[in-house]
Design a protein around this motif. Structure first.
Motif, PDB file in Angstrom:
ATOM      1  N   SER A  62       0.812  -1.217   0.000  1.00 50.78           N
ATOM      2  CA  SER A  62       0.000   0.000   0.000  1.00 50.78           C
ATOM      3  C   SER A  62       0.848   1.270   0.000  1.00 50.78           C
ATOM      4  CB  SER A  62      -0.905  -0.003   1.237  1.00 50.78           C
ATOM      5  OG  SER A  62      -1.739   1.125   1.258  1.00 50.78           O
ATOM      6  N   ARG A  63       0.492   2.205  -0.883  1.00 51.14           N
ATOM      7  CA  ARG A  63       1.119   3.525  -0.925  1.00 51.14           C
ATOM      8  C   ARG A  63       0.001   4.559  -1.001  1.00 51.14           C
ATOM      9  NH1 ARG A  63       3.823   0.242  -4.256  1.00 51.14           N
ATOM     10  NH2 ARG A  63       2.701   1.017  -6.091  1.00 51.14           N
ATOM     11  N   VAL A  64      -0.049   5.434  -0.011  1.00 56.67           N
ATOM     12  CA  VAL A  64      -1.138   6.405   0.121  1.00 56.67           C
ATOM     13  C   VAL A  64      -0.612   7.813  -0.117  1.00 56.67           C
ATOM     14  CG1 VAL A  64      -2.864   7.393   1.672  1.00 56.67           C
ATOM     15  CG2 VAL A  64      -2.372   4.936   1.763  1.00 56.67           C
ATOM     16  N   THR A  65      -1.322   8.579  -0.922  1.00 62.54           N
ATOM     17  CA  THR A  65      -1.030  10.000  -1.093  1.00 62.54           C
ATOM     18  C   THR A  65      -2.301  10.791  -0.855  1.00 62.54           C
ATOM     19  OG1 THR A  65      -1.486   9.922  -3.478  1.00 62.54           O
ATOM     20  CG2 THR A  65       0.793   9.556  -2.773  1.00 62.54           C
ATOM     21  N   ARG A  83      -4.771   5.580  -3.256  1.00 59.18           N
ATOM     22  CA  ARG A  83      -3.965   4.469  -2.741  1.00 59.18           C
ATOM     23  C   ARG A  83      -3.696   3.485  -3.884  1.00 59.18           C
ATOM     24  NH1 ARG A  83      -5.057   0.108   0.623  1.00 59.18           N
ATOM     25  NH2 ARG A  83      -6.555  -0.574  -0.958  1.00 59.18           N
ATOM     26  N   THR A  84      -2.456   3.109  -4.025  1.00 56.93           N
ATOM     27  CA  THR A  84      -2.067   2.064  -4.963  1.00 56.93           C
ATOM     28  C   THR A  84      -1.357   0.977  -4.184  1.00 56.93           C
ATOM     29  OG1 THR A  84       0.035   3.161  -5.436  1.00 56.93           O
ATOM     30  CG2 THR A  84      -1.825   3.686  -6.877  1.00 56.93           C
ATOM     31  N   GLY A  85      -1.215  -0.167  -4.802  1.00 58.54           N
ATOM     32  CA  GLY A  85      -0.554  -1.274  -4.133  1.00 58.54           C
ATOM     33  C   GLY A  85      -0.320  -2.420  -5.096  1.00 58.54           C
ATOM     34  N   ARG A  86      -0.268  -3.613  -4.579  1.00 65.71           N
ATOM     35  CA  ARG A  86       0.031  -4.782  -5.405  1.00 65.71           C
ATOM     36  C   ARG A  86      -1.116  -5.120  -6.354  1.00 65.71           C
ATOM     37  NH1 ARG A  86       1.843 -10.058  -2.247  1.00 65.71           N
ATOM     38  NH2 ARG A  86       3.460  -8.529  -1.646  1.00 65.71           N
ATOM     39  N   TYR A  87      -2.346  -4.956  -5.868  1.00 56.60           N
ATOM     40  CA  TYR A  87      -3.492  -5.424  -6.627  1.00 56.60           C
ATOM     41  C   TYR A  87      -4.237  -4.282  -7.313  1.00 56.60           C
ATOM     42  CZ  TYR A  87      -2.722  -9.864  -4.265  1.00 56.60           C
ATOM     43  OH  TYR A  87      -2.160 -11.033  -3.812  1.00 56.60           O
ATOM     44  N   GLU A  88      -4.414  -4.416  -8.626  1.00 53.03           N
ATOM     45  CA  GLU A  88      -5.132  -3.414  -9.397  1.00 53.03           C
ATOM     46  C   GLU A  88      -6.557  -3.238  -8.871  1.00 53.03           C
ATOM     47  OE1 GLU A  88      -5.507  -0.560 -12.448  1.00 53.03           O
ATOM     48  OE2 GLU A  88      -3.720  -1.649 -11.778  1.00 53.03           O
ATOM     49  N   THR A  89      -7.193  -4.324  -8.454  1.00 53.26           N
ATOM     50  CA  THR A  89      -8.577  -4.263  -7.982  1.00 53.26           C
ATOM     51  C   THR A  89      -8.732  -3.477  -6.690  1.00 53.26           C
ATOM     52  OG1 THR A  89      -8.284  -6.377  -6.848  1.00 53.26           O
ATOM     53  CG2 THR A  89      -9.235  -6.431  -9.071  1.00 53.26           C
ATOM     54  N   LEU A  90      -7.632  -3.251  -5.973  1.00 51.42           N
ATOM     55  CA  LEU A  90      -7.703  -2.541  -4.700  1.00 51.42           C
ATOM     56  C   LEU A  90      -7.249  -1.094  -4.801  1.00 51.42           C
ATOM     57  CD1 LEU A  90      -6.515  -5.284  -2.180  1.00 51.42           C
ATOM     58  CD2 LEU A  90      -8.843  -4.546  -2.699  1.00 51.42           C
ATOM     59  N   LYS A  91      -6.950  -0.632  -6.000  1.00 49.52           N
ATOM     60  CA  LYS A  91      -6.638   0.785  -6.142  1.00 49.52           C
ATOM     61  C   LYS A  91      -7.840   1.610  -5.689  1.00 49.52           C
ATOM     62  CE  LYS A  91      -3.187   0.998  -9.832  1.00 49.52           C
ATOM     63  NZ  LYS A  91      -2.921   1.519 -11.200  1.00 49.52           N
ATOM     64  N   ILE A 358     -10.556  -6.654   4.819  1.00 51.98           N
ATOM     65  CA  ILE A 358      -9.983  -7.409   3.717  1.00 51.98           C
ATOM     66  C   ILE A 358     -11.001  -7.407   2.584  1.00 51.98           C
ATOM     67  CG2 ILE A 358      -8.962  -9.577   2.976  1.00 51.98           C
ATOM     68  CD1 ILE A 358      -7.463  -8.245   5.276  1.00 51.98           C
ATOM     69  N   ALA A 359     -10.740  -6.631   1.539  1.00 49.21           N
ATOM     70  CA  ALA A 359     -11.606  -6.609   0.363  1.00 49.21           C
ATOM     71  C   ALA A 359     -11.130  -7.730  -0.555  1.00 49.21           C
ATOM     72  CB  ALA A 359     -11.539  -5.250  -0.330  1.00 49.21           C
ATOM     73  N   TRP A 360     -11.812  -8.859  -0.505  1.00 48.71           N
ATOM     74  CA  TRP A 360     -11.329 -10.067  -1.156  1.00 48.71           C
ATOM     75  C   TRP A 360     -11.715 -10.067  -2.634  1.00 48.71           C
ATOM     76  CZ3 TRP A 360     -11.920 -15.464   1.615  1.00 48.71           C
ATOM     77  CH2 TRP A 360     -10.984 -16.354   1.083  1.00 48.71           C
ATOM     78  N   THR A 361     -11.184  -9.117  -3.367  1.00 46.94           N
ATOM     79  CA  THR A 361     -11.486  -8.995  -4.787  1.00 46.94           C
ATOM     80  C   THR A 361     -10.514  -9.790  -5.633  1.00 46.94           C
ATOM     81  OG1 THR A 361     -10.147  -6.994  -4.877  1.00 46.94           O
ATOM     82  CG2 THR A 361     -12.509  -6.717  -4.522  1.00 46.94           C
ATOM     83  N   ASP A 362      -9.354 -10.074  -5.108  1.00 45.11           N
ATOM     84  CA  ASP A 362      -8.342 -10.866  -5.803  1.00 45.11           C
ATOM     85  C   ASP A 362      -8.093 -12.126  -4.981  1.00 45.11           C
ATOM     86  OD1 ASP A 362      -5.595 -11.485  -7.164  1.00 45.11           O
ATOM     87  OD2 ASP A 362      -6.372  -9.717  -8.190  1.00 45.11           O
ATOM     88  N   GLU A 367      -5.185 -14.683   1.724  1.00 44.70           N
ATOM     89  CA  GLU A 367      -4.013 -15.512   1.998  1.00 44.70           C
ATOM     90  C   GLU A 367      -2.790 -14.648   2.301  1.00 44.70           C
ATOM     91  OE1 GLU A 367      -1.218 -18.384  -0.705  1.00 44.70           O
ATOM     92  OE2 GLU A 367      -3.402 -18.641  -0.888  1.00 44.70           O
ATOM     93  N   ASP A 368      -2.599 -13.599   1.518  1.00 43.82           N
ATOM     94  CA  ASP A 368      -1.461 -12.704   1.743  1.00 43.82           C
ATOM     95  C   ASP A 368      -1.525 -12.077   3.129  1.00 43.82           C
ATOM     96  OD1 ASP A 368      -0.340 -13.166  -0.729  1.00 43.82           O
ATOM     97  OD2 ASP A 368      -1.167 -11.363  -1.656  1.00 43.82           O
ATOM     98  N   PHE A 369      -2.729 -11.659   3.534  1.00 43.74           N
ATOM     99  CA  PHE A 369      -2.824 -11.038   4.854  1.00 43.74           C
ATOM    100  C   PHE A 369      -2.560 -12.054   5.961  1.00 43.74           C
ATOM    101  CE2 PHE A 369      -5.004  -9.712   8.711  1.00 43.74           C
ATOM    102  CZ  PHE A 369      -4.460  -8.453   8.886  1.00 43.74           C
ATOM    103  N   LEU A 370      -3.162 -13.228   5.861  1.00 40.19           N
ATOM    104  CA  LEU A 370      -2.965 -14.229   6.912  1.00 40.19           C
ATOM    105  C   LEU A 370      -1.506 -14.661   7.011  1.00 40.19           C
ATOM    106  CD1 LEU A 370      -6.195 -16.422   6.591  1.00 40.19           C
ATOM    107  CD2 LEU A 370      -5.654 -14.696   8.327  1.00 40.19           C
ATOM    108  N   LYS A 371      -0.770 -14.537   5.923  1.00 36.84           N
ATOM    109  CA  LYS A 371       0.657 -14.862   5.979  1.00 36.84           C
ATOM    110  C   LYS A 371       1.430 -13.859   6.836  1.00 36.84           C
ATOM    111  CE  LYS A 371       1.325 -17.561   1.765  1.00 36.84           C
ATOM    112  NZ  LYS A 371       1.852 -17.594   0.386  1.00 36.84           N
ATOM    113  N   THR A 372       0.904 -12.647   7.000  1.00 37.85           N
ATOM    114  CA  THR A 372       1.561 -11.700   7.898  1.00 37.85           C
ATOM    115  C   THR A 372       1.405 -12.135   9.349  1.00 37.85           C
ATOM    116  OG1 THR A 372      -0.369 -10.222   8.189  1.00 37.85           O
ATOM    117  CG2 THR A 372       1.056  -9.832   6.272  1.00 37.85           C
ATOM    118  N   LYS A 373       0.398 -12.954   9.604  1.00 41.42           N
ATOM    119  CA  LYS A 373       0.166 -13.485  10.953  1.00 41.42           C
ATOM    120  C   LYS A 373       0.776 -14.873  11.112  1.00 41.42           C
ATOM    121  CE  LYS A 373      -2.700 -10.031  11.959  1.00 41.42           C
ATOM    122  NZ  LYS A 373      -2.503  -9.070  13.072  1.00 41.42           N
TER     123      LYS A 373
END
Length: 384
Positions: A62-65, A83-91, A358-362, A367-373
């Motif tokens: 995530s990058r927020v301006t 906000r931009t980040g890894r997933y296009e669907t979450l822009k 968690i907006a599960w659009t992708d 899974e990516d978030f749970l890996k942080t835990k």
């Protein structure tokens, strides 16, 4: 596909964070009310970058301006957040408001009163109710909610009659009656993840997983929603594959989209009564039965499935019928719906993990978030 609730269907003036690519967002309206002479508090811009990063649906990179925006609201400054980040669907791109004293944050939908005037009685809120009634064609009433007064605005509720139970959509109106904000204000000085946890009532324990789990997943879902079935089953699989690796307790919240799903409210009542009379496993077995027959169910068929499921769980028919479609059951469903509105839920399924949305659009987002835990988390095959 993901389905939006009544508040989002009606009020599309301001964009909602993270539910669609930024290019699909519509420009916000520009309220014409007076602007406070006081500007934003020192440090607001830096704080907003931090706050938005926690408030927005999670994205791994995530990058927020932020930058000042044009819409005006007395006592508040508007900001455009990108906000931009890894997933296009979450822009995400949205206009938000932060109070000039840096106490309050608002992100959501709004519209203007074509004939503003001082708000002194519920009769002065008719213009808001009419907007809902024109869309729904049903009964709508307005009421003040003084305990939600904040930021110089008056807390109100739009009470919608859906044929089962009245449901309140929270909102705020400026004292001069010029602007309506759909939603609630958030404490700009707090961690929004912690505030979400405070707004959730998990005492019902309509849940699976160990009581002392390391993380808490809260799921707002509709049994008639195909996307809820799709992601819900994927979460079942992800947690099952990671038994002994991911320690999670998963709470289920009823969020039937009653405006366009004909039997969703009945299914929620059926699930509620199975939980009350036979426990959480009975509810989850029923939910899976519904998902398995979702495409062929009807208003009458859900009744039959509910009753046969109860009898299969050992619940006497008379006991079940004393709960199913009764006021007490719909009151519990209403409580979940209104809690979702206060959290800003506007599509199903909606997931929160320890207060992080968690907006599960992708496929890989959860899974990516749970890996942080749980760094050793195993992946699964995601069916399309």
């Amino acid at each position: 596909m993901r389905r939006r609730n009544i508040a989002a269907l009606l009020l599309a003036t301001l964009p909602v964070f993270g539910l669609a690519p930024a290019k699909a967002k519509r420009a916000p309206a520009s309220p014409t009310g007076p602007v406070s002479a006081a500007g934003p508090a020192a440090g607001t811009e830096k704080r907003l970058v931090e706050y938005a990063g926690l408030y927005l649906p999670w994205d791994p990179d995530s990058r927020v301006t932020v930058q000042r925006a044009n819409p005006k609201l007395a006592g508040f400054t508007s900001w455009r957040v990108q906000r931009t980040g890894r997933y296009e669907t979450l822009k995400a791109e949205a206009v938000v408001f932060v109070s000039n004293d840096a106490k309050w944050f608002f992100e959501g939908d709004s519209f203007l009163n074509p004939s503003p005037g001082p708000v002194q009685s519920e009769a002065d809120l008719v213009w808001i109710g009419k907007r809902y009634a024109d869309l729904l064609g049903g009964k709508v009433r307005m009421q003040f909610v003084p305990e939600r007064n904040a930021g110089g605005m008056k807390g109100i509720a739009v009470v919608l009659e859906n044929g089962f139970v009245p449901v309140q959509v929270p909102g705020l109106v400026t004292p001069d009656g010029s602007v309506y904000l759909a939603g609630t204000l958030w404490d700009f000085q707090a961690d929004p993840r912690a505030e979400r946890r405070r707004r959730m009532d998990l005492t019902a324990q309509r849940a699976s997983g160990p009581a002392d789990a390391a993380v808490t997943i809260v799921e707002y879902a509709d049994m008639e929603c195909p996307y809820c079935r799709f992601r819900g089953r994927q979460l079942d699989k992800l947690l099952a594959v990671n038994t002994g690796i991911a320690s999670a307790r998963r709470h289920y919240k009823f969020f039937p989209l009653w405006t366009h799903h004909t039997w969703a409210m009945k299914a929620a009542s059926a699930g509620d009564c199975l939980f009350r009379l036979a426990g959480a496993p009975a509810l989850f077995r029923f939910k899976e039965l519904v998902y398995g027959r979702q495409e062929n169910l009807s208003v009458s068929a859900i009744d039959e499935l509910a009753i046969t499921s109860a009898e299969g769980e050992g619940v006497a028919r008379s006991d079940y019928l004393g709960c199913y479609l009764r006021d007490d059951s719909f009151e519990r469903v209403r409580k979940d719906i209104e809690e979702g509105y206060r959290l800003g839920v506007n599509s199903t399924p909606a997931y929160f993990v320890d207060g992080t949305q968690i907006a599960w659009t992708d496929d890989k987002v959860m899974e990516d978030f749970l890996k942080t835990k749980f760094p050793r988390l195993k992946t699964i095959v995601y069916e399309k």
